[in-house]
Every structure is written in C-alpha cells, then in structure tokens.
Design a protein around this motif. Structure first.
Motif, PDB file in Angstrom:
ATOM      1  N   LEU B 169       0.820  -1.209   0.000  1.00  0.00           N
ATOM      2  CA  LEU B 169       0.000   0.000   0.000  1.00  0.00           C
ATOM      3  C   LEU B 169       0.859   1.267   0.000  1.00  0.00           C
ATOM      4  O   LEU B 169       0.534   2.243  -0.676  1.00  0.00           O
ATOM      5  CB  LEU B 169      -0.935  -0.012   1.217  1.00  0.00           C
ATOM      6  N   THR B 170       1.969   1.218   0.735  1.00  0.00           N
ATOM      7  CA  THR B 170       2.840   2.397   0.816  1.00  0.00           C
ATOM      8  C   THR B 170       3.357   2.777  -0.572  1.00  0.00           C
ATOM      9  O   THR B 170       3.373   3.947  -0.944  1.00  0.00           O
ATOM     10  CB  THR B 170       4.035   2.105   1.758  1.00  0.00           C
ATOM     11  N   GLU B 171       3.720   1.738  -1.353  1.00  0.00           N
ATOM     12  CA  GLU B 171       4.240   1.980  -2.699  1.00  0.00           C
ATOM     13  C   GLU B 171       3.132   2.536  -3.592  1.00  0.00           C
ATOM     14  O   GLU B 171       3.348   3.439  -4.396  1.00  0.00           O
ATOM     15  CB  GLU B 171       4.769   0.654  -3.261  1.00  0.00           C
ATOM     16  N   ALA B 172       1.925   1.978  -3.425  1.00  0.00           N
ATOM     17  CA  ALA B 172       0.778   2.419  -4.229  1.00  0.00           C
ATOM     18  C   ALA B 172       0.429   3.873  -3.912  1.00  0.00           C
ATOM     19  O   ALA B 172       0.101   4.653  -4.822  1.00  0.00           O
ATOM     20  CB  ALA B 172      -0.418   1.518  -3.952  1.00  0.00           C
ATOM     21  N   ILE B 173       0.523   4.247  -2.641  1.00  0.00           N
ATOM     22  CA  ILE B 173       0.226   5.627  -2.236  1.00  0.00           C
ATOM     23  C   ILE B 173       1.256   6.571  -2.850  1.00  0.00           C
ATOM     24  O   ILE B 173       0.909   7.623  -3.384  1.00  0.00           O
ATOM     25  CB  ILE B 173       0.205   5.734  -0.688  1.00  0.00           C
ATOM     26  N   LEU B 174       2.521   6.165  -2.802  1.00  0.00           N
ATOM     27  CA  LEU B 174       3.596   6.977  -3.377  1.00  0.00           C
ATOM     28  C   LEU B 174       3.369   7.167  -4.879  1.00  0.00           C
ATOM     29  O   LEU B 174       3.476   8.273  -5.406  1.00  0.00           O
ATOM     30  CB  LEU B 174       4.949   6.303  -3.117  1.00  0.00           C
ATOM     31  N   TYR B 175       3.022   6.077  -5.568  1.00  0.00           N
ATOM     32  CA  TYR B 175       2.770   6.110  -7.010  1.00  0.00           C
ATOM     33  C   TYR B 175       1.629   7.081  -7.317  1.00  0.00           C
ATOM     34  O   TYR B 175       1.707   7.903  -8.225  1.00  0.00           O
ATOM     35  CB  TYR B 175       2.415   4.694  -7.480  1.00  0.00           C
ATOM     36  N   ASP B 176       0.578   6.976  -6.519  1.00  0.00           N
ATOM     37  CA  ASP B 176      -0.605   7.808  -6.732  1.00  0.00           C
ATOM     38  C   ASP B 176      -0.302   9.287  -6.478  1.00  0.00           C
ATOM     39  O   ASP B 176      -0.698  10.147  -7.261  1.00  0.00           O
ATOM     40  CB  ASP B 176      -1.705   7.336  -5.765  1.00  0.00           C
ATOM     41  N   TRP B 207      -0.480  23.273   8.206  1.00  0.00           N
ATOM     42  CA  TRP B 207      -1.440  23.092   9.313  1.00  0.00           C
ATOM     43  C   TRP B 207      -1.567  21.620   9.720  1.00  0.00           C
ATOM     44  O   TRP B 207      -2.020  21.321  10.831  1.00  0.00           O
ATOM     45  CB  TRP B 207      -2.825  23.600   8.881  1.00  0.00           C
ATOM     46  N   LEU B 208      -1.137  20.730   8.846  1.00  0.00           N
ATOM     47  CA  LEU B 208      -1.327  19.296   9.067  1.00  0.00           C
ATOM     48  C   LEU B 208      -0.264  18.756  10.033  1.00  0.00           C
ATOM     49  O   LEU B 208       0.926  18.794   9.716  1.00  0.00           O
ATOM     50  CB  LEU B 208      -1.208  18.587   7.715  1.00  0.00           C
ATOM     51  N   PRO B 209      -0.664  18.241  11.211  1.00  0.00           N
ATOM     52  CA  PRO B 209       0.356  17.690  12.112  1.00  0.00           C
ATOM     53  C   PRO B 209       0.995  16.439  11.511  1.00  0.00           C
ATOM     54  O   PRO B 209       0.346  15.753  10.707  1.00  0.00           O
ATOM     55  CB  PRO B 209      -0.427  17.326  13.382  1.00  0.00           C
ATOM     56  N   ASN B 210       2.199  16.137  11.869  1.00  0.00           N
ATOM     57  CA  ASN B 210       2.905  14.971  11.326  1.00  0.00           C
ATOM     58  C   ASN B 210       2.770  14.917   9.802  1.00  0.00           C
ATOM     59  O   ASN B 210       2.347  13.917   9.236  1.00  0.00           O
ATOM     60  CB  ASN B 210       2.372  13.683  11.936  1.00  0.00           C
ATOM     61  N   GLN B 211       3.125  16.021   9.163  1.00  0.00           N
ATOM     62  CA  GLN B 211       2.906  16.146   7.716  1.00  0.00           C
ATOM     63  C   GLN B 211       3.523  14.992   6.929  1.00  0.00           C
ATOM     64  O   GLN B 211       2.884  14.409   6.053  1.00  0.00           O
ATOM     65  CB  GLN B 211       3.481  17.483   7.245  1.00  0.00           C
ATOM     66  N   THR B 212       4.765  14.633   7.260  1.00  0.00           N
ATOM     67  CA  THR B 212       5.445  13.562   6.523  1.00  0.00           C
ATOM     68  C   THR B 212       4.675  12.256   6.654  1.00  0.00           C
ATOM     69  O   THR B 212       4.483  11.546   5.659  1.00  0.00           O
ATOM     70  CB  THR B 212       6.880  13.372   7.063  1.00  0.00           C
ATOM     71  N   ALA B 213       4.231  11.957   7.867  1.00  0.00           N
ATOM     72  CA  ALA B 213       3.490  10.708   8.086  1.00  0.00           C
ATOM     73  C   ALA B 213       2.195  10.707   7.270  1.00  0.00           C
ATOM     74  O   ALA B 213       1.831   9.696   6.673  1.00  0.00           O
ATOM     75  CB  ALA B 213       3.175  10.544   9.566  1.00  0.00           C
ATOM     76  N   HIS B 214       1.522  11.862   7.222  1.00  0.00           N
ATOM     77  CA  HIS B 214       0.286  11.943   6.434  1.00  0.00           C
ATOM     78  C   HIS B 214       0.574  11.759   4.941  1.00  0.00           C
ATOM     79  O   HIS B 214      -0.122  11.028   4.251  1.00  0.00           O
ATOM     80  CB  HIS B 214      -0.418  13.288   6.658  1.00  0.00           C
ATOM     81  N   PHE B 215       1.616  12.439   4.454  1.00  0.00           N
ATOM     82  CA  PHE B 215       1.944  12.357   3.020  1.00  0.00           C
ATOM     83  C   PHE B 215       2.312  10.919   2.617  1.00  0.00           C
ATOM     84  O   PHE B 215       2.088  10.508   1.485  1.00  0.00           O
ATOM     85  CB  PHE B 215       3.102  13.299   2.680  1.00  0.00           C
ATOM     86  N   LYS B 216       2.906  10.186   3.565  1.00  0.00           N
ATOM     87  CA  LYS B 216       3.322   8.812   3.250  1.00  0.00           C
ATOM     88  C   LYS B 216       2.186   7.801   3.410  1.00  0.00           C
ATOM     89  O   LYS B 216       2.211   6.725   2.826  1.00  0.00           O
ATOM     90  CB  LYS B 216       4.487   8.397   4.160  1.00  0.00           C
ATOM     91  N   SER B 217       1.192   8.146   4.231  1.00  0.00           N
ATOM     92  CA  SER B 217       0.172   7.147   4.584  1.00  0.00           C
ATOM     93  C   SER B 217      -1.149   7.300   3.847  1.00  0.00           C
ATOM     94  O   SER B 217      -1.968   6.376   3.867  1.00  0.00           O
ATOM     95  CB  SER B 217      -0.133   7.207   6.080  1.00  0.00           C
ATOM     96  N   ASP B 282      -1.166  -1.916   7.690  1.00  0.00           N
ATOM     97  CA  ASP B 282      -0.027  -1.051   7.406  1.00  0.00           C
ATOM     98  C   ASP B 282       0.059   0.175   8.313  1.00  0.00           C
ATOM     99  O   ASP B 282       1.139   0.688   8.547  1.00  0.00           O
ATOM    100  CB  ASP B 282      -0.088  -0.560   5.949  1.00  0.00           C
ATOM    101  N   TYR B 283      -1.097   0.619   8.789  1.00  0.00           N
ATOM    102  CA  TYR B 283      -1.089   1.876   9.539  1.00  0.00           C
ATOM    103  C   TYR B 283      -1.947   1.744  10.786  1.00  0.00           C
ATOM    104  O   TYR B 283      -2.460   0.689  11.116  1.00  0.00           O
ATOM    105  CB  TYR B 283      -1.609   3.022   8.658  1.00  0.00           C
ATOM    106  N   PHE B 284      -2.153   2.878  11.446  1.00  0.00           N
ATOM    107  CA  PHE B 284      -3.065   2.957  12.580  1.00  0.00           C
ATOM    108  C   PHE B 284      -3.592   4.382  12.602  1.00  0.00           C
ATOM    109  O   PHE B 284      -2.814   5.329  12.555  1.00  0.00           O
ATOM    110  CB  PHE B 284      -2.340   2.641  13.896  1.00  0.00           C
ATOM    111  N   VAL B 285      -4.898   4.517  12.629  1.00  0.00           N
ATOM    112  CA  VAL B 285      -5.477   5.852  12.617  1.00  0.00           C
ATOM    113  C   VAL B 285      -6.157   6.092  13.958  1.00  0.00           C
ATOM    114  O   VAL B 285      -7.174   5.466  14.266  1.00  0.00           O
ATOM    115  CB  VAL B 285      -6.480   6.020  11.451  1.00  0.00           C
ATOM    116  N   ILE B 286      -5.583   6.988  14.742  1.00  0.00           N
ATOM    117  CA  ILE B 286      -6.147   7.304  16.060  1.00  0.00           C
ATOM    118  C   ILE B 286      -7.582   7.788  15.885  1.00  0.00           C
ATOM    119  O   ILE B 286      -7.869   8.628  15.042  1.00  0.00           O
ATOM    120  CB  ILE B 286      -5.287   8.375  16.771  1.00  0.00           C
TER     121      ILE B 286
END
Lengths: 207, 323
Positions: B169-176, B207-217, B282-286
């Motif tokens: 999924l991580t690769e697919a998200i990056l591709y997208d 404004w997005l907290p943990n921007q890198t994590a959001h962009f990757k997930s 793959d992830y966890f969404v609080i």
C-alpha cells in the motif's frame, strides 16, 4: 491526642508530583477525547486535543527524567528498593488491613517512618507504575509522536497499531492506578491528611 | 613490441569494444518484453530515439551528424512501458504511421490523442472499471479545463493499475501521489495548464500535524476529492476551499478513509474484531481504529474499580457511625 510529624516529601518531590498529576490528568482527558473522536462536536476539538496531548506528554517525559535523576541524587530511590523474602506475606498483611483490620481499629501493620515511606502494597504498585508502566507509556508515546521511528509491520500487523495498543493498555493501567491511589490517599487519619502531606511535605499521624 | 603481437592486441581490443557495444544494445531490449508484446522490434523504430536520453541526427548529404538530448516529456522508459497496462501495444496502435517519417511532419504532431473512453468506454469487457463514471466525475472536477486530459495524470506509456492490485500500500500511495506532484510540485509543468500562482505543497499543508506521516500514509485524493459511490478511485477533484480539513473526517469511527483509500478492502470482514481493522495491516489511525472488546473490557474493569472503592467507602462510613 499528639500529632507525630515526619518530613517525608521534600520540595522537589512535591513539585514533581504536582506536575505529574496535572499533566497525567490532562493526558487522560485528551487521550479519551482522541480515542472516542467523532465527526460531531465533542468536548474538545481534535487538533486541540492532539496539541495538548503532545505538550503534556513532553512535560510528563521531562518530569519523569527529573524524578529518576532526583531519586538517584537525593537517595529517595532507597524507598523503592529492598525486596525481602517475606514480601508476599507482607503484601497479604497489608491487604488484610485494608479489607478488615482498619474496620476493627487495628493499627497500621507497617508504620511510616524515615526508613519506610511506603507500605508493601504502595511500594510494589509504585515500583510497577514508575519503573515499568511509565517507561512503557513514554516510549510508546514517543513512538506515536515520531511514527517514522516505528517498525512498519510485525506479523502482518502495523507496528504503529501495536505501539498504540501498548500505549492505550498502559494508559488504562495507570488510570486504574490513579483511581486507587486517590482513594487510598483518603485513608489517612482524616480523608484530607495525606493530601495535605503532599502540600506541606510532612506526614502526620496521631499517636 | 613485434608487429604480429601489436596487430593481435589491436584485434583483441576491437573485438572487446564490439562485444561491449553489442552487449549494451542487447541490454536495452529484454527478453521479458517479448513475453508481453509481439511488436518489440517494430516499437524499436520509435524507441531507438524516444527510449533514449539522447538521439543522433545524420545528414546523408553532408555526412554530418549531431547528438541531441531527448525532451524528458517525449522519453519512454522501456521497462515502464512493457510493464504498464498498455504493455502489449504497438506504438502505431495509438500513434499515426506518419511518425515513421523523420523528422516528424508538423501535421502529425497535432494528431488527436485517443482518450480512455475511446477504447474503454461502453465496453462490457471494461465495465468493472467504470470508465463512464470516471468521465462523469472528471466533468465535475476542477481539473475539467481546456487542454486537460486523462494523460495529464495517467501516462499511457507507463500507467499501472497500482491501487487496484496493491500488495504494498505504501508503494501504491507513493505512485498515486506522484501523479499529483508531477504538476503540483513542478511549476513549469503546472504553467502549461493554468495561470495560477505557484503552489508550495509543503507550505500549504503546514497546518497538518505529522505532515510527513500523512503524506506517506494517505493519498492527496483522500482529502481533495468528493467521495464516490461507484468507482474505486474518485476523480472529482474539489476546489481548494472544499478540501477536507477537519481531522475527525478520518480520525473517527466513521472514518472517511473507509470510503476512499480502504474502500474495496473494507468490504472484507472486520480484522481481528477491530473497528476499521483493515487499516491496521499497514497503519493505525487514532480515533478510527479501536477494539470494541477491549473497550467493553476496560469499562468493566473501570466500573469494578469504582464499585470496589464505593463499597469500601460505604464500609468506612458505616464503621465510623457505629464507633
């Protein structure tokens, strides 16, 4: 009746304790808000809860470091050490006192003095909380704050999910501890006596 | 050095050079291409220039030659093409035969490109992809502007149905997300379609907290498209003002992610009894992931603790009264 006073809680412990209490309560409140977040209006906005949770978590972490270092430097750590072979018997003696002895006007089986600040039940629970639960909740919390540091997958389950479960379980254990801790603090001579001790530093007992 | 030895060494050097050249050429055409395409050699007529970073022009009259760089927009990666959804195609299936003339005549450069619907529309064999619905969503999208076409995002020479067949999924998200960033993080490309001022994706998402994590997930389209009922990947890009900014749209029990990123996977049963459990591979969404069992168990333990405290308090009060 004469009152016996022992100075057991130096100022640094009281400062650490009040910071720990305030940050922990805020962490519980914001943590529950995040866990049960809804699309509707909750008690607190999600982003406010996240920011407040993060700030309190960092404060709690530094405060924990202050506690550990303080224990080493001041010698306060000695109260958490010294496990004897009769520990199980002592725990049961203390439990029996809470279950029935205190209602029969029996005296405390383990009197508090300069050498013994905690009864056996306090000692075991404080050691578990401060040296097992707190490190685990802090480490898992820091992992969630910096998710890029967490292993991607463990046995086809997200490392993030496992870290969060550990964090939630520890938070719940600490919440239960807090409730019991607050209640047992009302078991002094008067319900407010032990709370007063954490303000003025003196443990008071009627002789 | 004697003449025969020198001659032998020159011969050996020449033979080695030829071998190296041959092996380089053969490296470009892999045997795997022949397994998926019957026109590999025909396609080389185009790819000998368009499959390279540079190309050679020769003037037979003067005998002069010149090497130029191939424009990146006109370059086709052989590996990407022969593993794309159009891997079995011949170049001339879509492009005019007139491109076989070099230099290419001006008229053929204006050839009308086929669009997705031209081949895939109203065809039972492609019904599962809902190309017609995609087209309808695109018509309502902010991307529906002059000169914008399917190809601006989906390069037909390299497009893979990544999300549909996502194992990673991580690769697919990056591709997208790279599809979006191709223009939204490259201002010179962006200006081909609009006069808008430059967008700084990182700054506009501060404004997005943990921007890198959001962009990757998650994908850009999780927040920037309207939820679609029928198609796997929504295509109605919303105006900036309508983009999702409320955290609880995803961070809640009724997480939007279950209607977007995890839409098809969410049809599976709950994973391990967890709410929105499919996210947890793959992830966890609080806020979105929780275990009803653990929640109930914790309520029971909490209630038991409070009851115990209440009972003990009651005994203390009663004991005090009987003193």
């Amino acid at each position: 009746m004469a009152t016996h006073r022992i100075y057991l809680y130096p100022i640094w412990i009281r400062i650490w304790h009040i910071i720990n209490a305030i940050t922990f309560l805020l962490l519980v409140f914001t943590g529950i808000a995040l866990h049960y977040a809804t699309t509707g209006t909750g008690l607190i906005k999600f982003e406010t809860a996240v920011n407040l949770h993060n700030i309190c978590a960092l404060l709690l972490t530094f405060n924990y470091g202050f506690f550990v270092i303080g224990n080493i430097i001041s010698g306060n750590g000695k109260y958490y050490k010294g496990w004897k072979k009769d520990m199980t018997d002592n725990l049961w003696t203390q439990a029996k006192f809470y279950i029935s002895g205190m209602f029969k006007k029996e005296s405390h089986p383990f009197a508090i003095n300069k050498e013994r600040k905690f009864n056996p039940l306090q000692k075991i629970s404080y050691v578990a909380v401060m040296y097992i639960c707190m490190p685990l909740i802090i480490i898992s919390g820091l992992g969630l704050m910096f998710p890029e540091t967490i292993i991607g997958q463990i046995f086809k389950v997200s490392g993030l999910a496992l870290t969060d479960f550990l964090h939630q379980i520890m938070a719940f254990v600490l919440l239960i501890f807090l409730l019991v801790h607050l209640y047992t603090c009302t078991l002094g001579d008067k319900p407010g006596t032990l709370f007063k001790s954490m303000i003025n530093g003196y443990h008071e007992e009627h002789e | 050095m004697t003449k025969p030895i020198r001659f032998f060494l020159i011969l050996l050097l020449a033979a080695t050079s030829t071998l190296i050249a041959q092996s380089d050429d053969s490296l470009k055409i892999k045997s795997s291409y022949f397994e998926v395409n019957d026109f590999v050699e025909d396609n080389e007529a185009c790819l000998k220039c368009h499959g390279e970073e540079k190309y050679l022009i020769e003037d037979p009259n003067s005998g002069r030659s010149i090497t130029n760089h191939m424009c990146p927009d006109r370059t086709i990666d052989r590996d990407a093409f022969y593993s794309s959804v159009h891997k079995a195609f011949s170049c001339t299936d879509c492009h005019s035969y007139d491109f076989m003339t070099f230099p290419h005549p001006l008229e053929v450069r204006f050839e009308e490109h086929f669009m997705c619907l031209d081949c895939h529309g109203y065809d039972e064999s492609f019904a599962q992809y809902h190309f017609e619905d995609i087209e309808m969503e695109f018509q309502k999208s902010i991307h529906n502007m002059e000169d914008f076409s399917c190809w601006k995002c989906h390069d037909p020479h390299s497009y893979k149905a990544f999300m549909r067949n996502a194992e990673d999924l991580t690769e697919a998200i990056l591709y997208d997300n790279n599809m979006c960033l191709k223009c939204h993080a490259n201002f010179s490309r962006f200006t081909l379609l609009t006069d808008r001022e430059e967008i700084n994706v990182v700054k506009s998402h501060e404004w997005l907290p943990n921007q890198t994590a959001h962009f990757k997930s998650v994908r850009c389209i999780e927040c920037h498209t309207a939820i679609s009922d029928s198609i796997l990947i929504p295509h109605q890009i919303m105006p900036k003002a309508d983009a999702v900014k409320r955290c609880t749209e995803c961070h809640s029990r009724d997480s939007r992610l279950m209607h977007t990123l995890y839409k098809f996977q969410s049809k599976e049963e709950r994973k391990g009894g967890f709410v929105n459990g499919v996210i947890m591979t793959d992830y966890f969404v609080i806020g979105a992931n929780k275990s009803p069992f653990l929640d109930k168990l914790s309520f029971l333990i909490l209630a038991g603790t409070l009851l115990g405290i209440a009972f003990h308090t009651f005994l203390r009060i009663r004991n005090k009264k009987t003193k």
